[in-house]
Design a protein around this motif. Structure first.
Motif, PDB file in Angstrom:
ATOM      1  N   UNK A  40       7.277  12.244 -25.558  1.00 49.87           N
ATOM      2  CA  UNK A  40       8.440  13.052 -25.196  1.00 49.87           C
ATOM      3  C   UNK A  40       8.490  13.283 -23.693  1.00 49.87           C
ATOM      4  N   UNK A  41       7.325  13.564 -23.096  1.00 50.15           N
ATOM      5  CA  UNK A  41       7.266  13.776 -21.651  1.00 50.15           C
ATOM      6  C   UNK A  41       7.607  12.500 -20.884  1.00 50.15           C
ATOM      7  N   UNK A  42       7.124  11.361 -21.385  1.00 46.92           N
ATOM      8  CA  UNK A  42       7.401  10.086 -20.714  1.00 46.92           C
ATOM      9  C   UNK A  42       8.863   9.675 -20.850  1.00 46.92           C
ATOM     10  N   UNK A  43       9.467   9.937 -22.013  1.00 43.93           N
ATOM     11  CA  UNK A  43      10.845   9.526 -22.256  1.00 43.93           C
ATOM     12  C   UNK A  43      11.873  10.446 -21.595  1.00 43.93           C
ATOM     13  N   UNK A  44      11.464  11.687 -21.309  1.00 48.37           N
ATOM     14  CA  UNK A  44      12.405  12.669 -20.768  1.00 48.37           C
ATOM     15  C   UNK A  44      11.765  13.404 -19.589  1.00 48.37           C
ATOM     16  N   UNK A  45      11.426  12.711 -18.525  1.00 45.24           N
ATOM     17  CA  UNK A  45      10.678  13.342 -17.435  1.00 45.24           C
ATOM     18  C   UNK A  45      11.428  14.466 -16.731  1.00 45.24           C
ATOM     19  N   UNK A  46      12.740  14.469 -16.787  1.00 49.74           N
ATOM     20  CA  UNK A  46      13.509  15.544 -16.150  1.00 49.74           C
ATOM     21  C   UNK A  46      13.598  16.787 -17.030  1.00 49.74           C
ATOM     22  N   UNK A  47      13.344  16.610 -18.333  1.00 47.69           N
ATOM     23  CA  UNK A  47      13.479  17.702 -19.291  1.00 47.69           C
ATOM     24  C   UNK A  47      12.151  18.273 -19.752  1.00 47.69           C
ATOM     25  N   UNK A  48      11.079  17.491 -19.704  1.00 42.16           N
ATOM     26  CA  UNK A  48       9.850  17.816 -20.431  1.00 42.16           C
ATOM     27  C   UNK A  48       8.639  17.770 -19.512  1.00 42.16           C
ATOM     28  N   UNK A  49       7.772  18.778 -19.637  1.00 44.13           N
ATOM     29  CA  UNK A  49       6.463  18.770 -18.972  1.00 44.13           C
ATOM     30  C   UNK A  49       5.407  19.162 -19.999  1.00 44.13           C
ATOM     31  N   UNK A  50       4.378  18.353 -20.088  1.00 37.59           N
ATOM     32  CA  UNK A  50       3.285  18.596 -21.026  1.00 37.59           C
ATOM     33  C   UNK A  50       2.099  19.172 -20.284  1.00 37.59           C
ATOM     34  N   UNK A  51       1.540  20.232 -20.817  1.00 36.34           N
ATOM     35  CA  UNK A  51       0.368  20.866 -20.219  1.00 36.34           C
ATOM     36  C   UNK A  51      -0.479  21.471 -21.325  1.00 36.34           C
ATOM     37  N   UNK A  52      -1.463  22.259 -20.950  1.00 35.19           N
ATOM     38  CA  UNK A  52      -2.378  22.884 -21.905  1.00 35.19           C
ATOM     39  C   UNK A  52      -2.572  24.340 -21.517  1.00 35.19           C
ATOM     40  N   UNK A  53      -2.548  25.231 -22.502  1.00 35.69           N
ATOM     41  CA  UNK A  53      -2.797  26.646 -22.212  1.00 35.69           C
ATOM     42  C   UNK A  53      -4.285  26.967 -22.216  1.00 35.69           C
ATOM     43  N   UNK A  54      -5.117  26.012 -22.645  1.00 34.62           N
ATOM     44  CA  UNK A  54      -6.558  26.230 -22.704  1.00 34.62           C
ATOM     45  C   UNK A  54      -7.190  25.325 -23.739  1.00 34.62           C
ATOM     46  N   UNK A  55      -8.420  25.635 -24.091  1.00 33.92           N
ATOM     47  CA  UNK A  55      -9.190  24.811 -25.012  1.00 33.92           C
ATOM     48  C   UNK A  55      -9.521  25.572 -26.294  1.00 33.92           C
ATOM     49  N   UNK A  56      -9.579  24.830 -27.396  1.00 37.84           N
ATOM     50  CA  UNK A  56     -10.108  25.373 -28.642  1.00 37.84           C
ATOM     51  C   UNK A  56     -11.625  25.480 -28.546  1.00 37.84           C
ATOM     52  N   UNK A  57     -12.249  26.060 -29.559  1.00 41.30           N
ATOM     53  CA  UNK A  57     -13.708  26.186 -29.556  1.00 41.30           C
ATOM     54  C   UNK A  57     -14.385  24.838 -29.425  1.00 41.30           C
ATOM     55  N   UNK A  58     -13.849  23.818 -30.093  1.00 41.13           N
ATOM     56  CA  UNK A  58     -14.450  22.490 -30.065  1.00 41.13           C
ATOM     57  C   UNK A  58     -13.938  21.632 -28.910  1.00 41.13           C
ATOM     58  N   UNK A  59     -13.188  22.214 -28.019  1.00 45.41           N
ATOM     59  CA  UNK A  59     -12.811  21.510 -26.803  1.00 45.41           C
ATOM     60  C   UNK A  59     -11.502  20.770 -26.829  1.00 45.41           C
ATOM     61  N   UNK A  60     -10.679  20.989 -27.840  1.00 46.98           N
ATOM     62  CA  UNK A  60      -9.370  20.335 -27.879  1.00 46.98           C
ATOM     63  C   UNK A  60      -8.384  21.122 -27.024  1.00 46.98           C
ATOM     64  N   UNK A  61      -7.516  20.394 -26.323  1.00 52.65           N
ATOM     65  CA  UNK A  61      -6.467  21.055 -25.576  1.00 52.65           C
ATOM     66  C   UNK A  61      -5.477  21.721 -26.519  1.00 52.65           C
ATOM     67  N   UNK A  62      -5.077  22.930 -26.166  1.00 54.41           N
ATOM     68  CA  UNK A  62      -3.987  23.609 -26.857  1.00 54.41           C
ATOM     69  C   UNK A  62      -2.706  23.227 -26.125  1.00 54.41           C
ATOM     70  N   UNK A  63      -2.137  22.117 -26.567  1.00 54.88           N
ATOM     71  CA  UNK A  63      -0.976  21.537 -25.899  1.00 54.88           C
ATOM     72  C   UNK A  63       0.200  22.501 -25.891  1.00 54.88           C
ATOM     73  N   UNK A  64       0.907  22.538 -24.769  1.00 56.06           N
ATOM     74  CA  UNK A  64       2.168  23.266 -24.695  1.00 56.06           C
ATOM     75  C   UNK A  64       3.186  22.371 -24.006  1.00 56.06           C
TER      76      UNK A  64
END
Length: 331
Positions: A40-64
């Protein structure tokens, strides 16, 4: 981006699930969700930004995912937040968040209603608040009915806290959660003891800009029962500390209007049962965010937490008009 770190690659994961149990491969694993967000971020670079609010206990990104007509700018527009998958086994909610992403990105060029909402708001989507638990739930040939996160409880053999009892407003106050680590509603050893609630709450806190909370409205998706719920959960009272009669009337009005579009039943959360330390009470009690829980399909224990993947499209699009109403209330 305030409150969120830019995400450049999928996070390393422990015990990553290869796929859902046979027959339900239409659901998205954590890796597949991340790939969809990256697309989604790649297809709509003017509309979408992908980031992370932090990590889960096991180290997964909490994507936002941030969706806005000028995504690189801070235009001061009212913001809306959608969160999904606090409870591990509630996989249909992740599909709901992915559907919101798809609709507000792919639909922007062709749907005037979508365009107007995106042009006038900032939309944030967190599809996996509990990715560790979700991956664990599908890590075998059959579902595990797992609800909590995967952080071990200190001093014992139990694993996990109920993330939706771990929020800091009225945490553990009112017999709406459990202090027993073995319980499915174990609230953790302290408010915000879990990395996932810490990360999401820090993100919400970060949207206070110049003394004003930018996030104006929020839905936390769950399954099941087909309900629209609003605060407070910790008390049976409609009004009182933190809730005026006018505020309660607005919650009721918006909740009933949303339920009128999807056939859900609308009620105050505590009319279902008392909860404490839940996300809606914290969102409203701390930040005055118009915050709802949607309990999605089905109404009862069959098919319960695991509806077949053939139901995904019907049950996510079912909430389109309700989502639109909530966005319209963000002002």
């Amino acid at each position: 981006m305030t409150g969120a770190a830019l995400l450049t690659a999928a996070a390393p994961a422990r015990a990553a699930a290869a796929d859902f149990p046979a027959g339900d491969e239409g659901y998205h694993t954590y890796a597949e969700v991340t790939a969809e967000l990256q697309k989604a971020a790649a297809n709509h670079p003017d509309l979408v930004a992908l980031s992370s609010v932090g990590k889960s206990f096991e180290g997964r990104d909490l994507n936002v995912l941030k969706i806005s007509d000028d995504v690189a700018a801070d235009e001061g527009e009212p913001e809306v937040l959608f969160t999904c998958n606090q409870h591990a086994r509630e996989h249909l909610t992740t599909e709901m968040c992915l559907h919101i992403v798809q609709r507000f990105t792919d639909g922007y060029a062709t749907d005037p209603n979508v365009r107007a909402m995106v042009d006038g708001h900032v939309i944030w989507v967190i599809p996996n608040v509990n990715p560790d638990g979700s991956e664990y739930d599908i890590s075998g040939t059959d579902y595990k009915y797992w609800r909590k996160n995967r952080k071990p409880v200190a001093g014992g053999d139990e694993i996990g806290a109920d993330l939706n009892r771990n929020w800091g407003y009225k945490w553990g106050c009112c017999d709406g959660s459990s202090s027993r680590p073995a319980s499915e509603t174990y609230h953790g050893p302290a408010a915000f003891s879990e990395p996932e609630t810490q990360a999401v709450s820090r993100f919400v806190d970060s949207r206070v800009v110049g003394g004003t909370q930018r996030i104006k409205a929020h839905i936390d998706f769950h399954t099941y029962s087909e309900l629209v719920l609003w605060p407070f959960g910790h008390t049976k009272d409609d009004t009182g500390e933190g809730m005026t009669a006018e505020e309660n009337a607005r919650f009721r009005d918006v909740g009933q209007r949303m339920a009128g579009t999807n056939g859900y039943q609308a009620k105050q959360s505590s009319d279902l049962y008392v909860t404490d330390g839940d996300i809606n009470d914290w969102m409203w009690g701390t930040h005055k965010i118009l915050s709802y829980t949607f309990e999605m399909y089905p109404t009862g224990p069959f098919p319960g937490f695991y509806p077949p993947d053939e139901d995904i499209a019907r049950e996510t699009t079912r909430n389109d008009r309700a989502v639109d109403i909530l966005v319209g209330e963000a002002r």
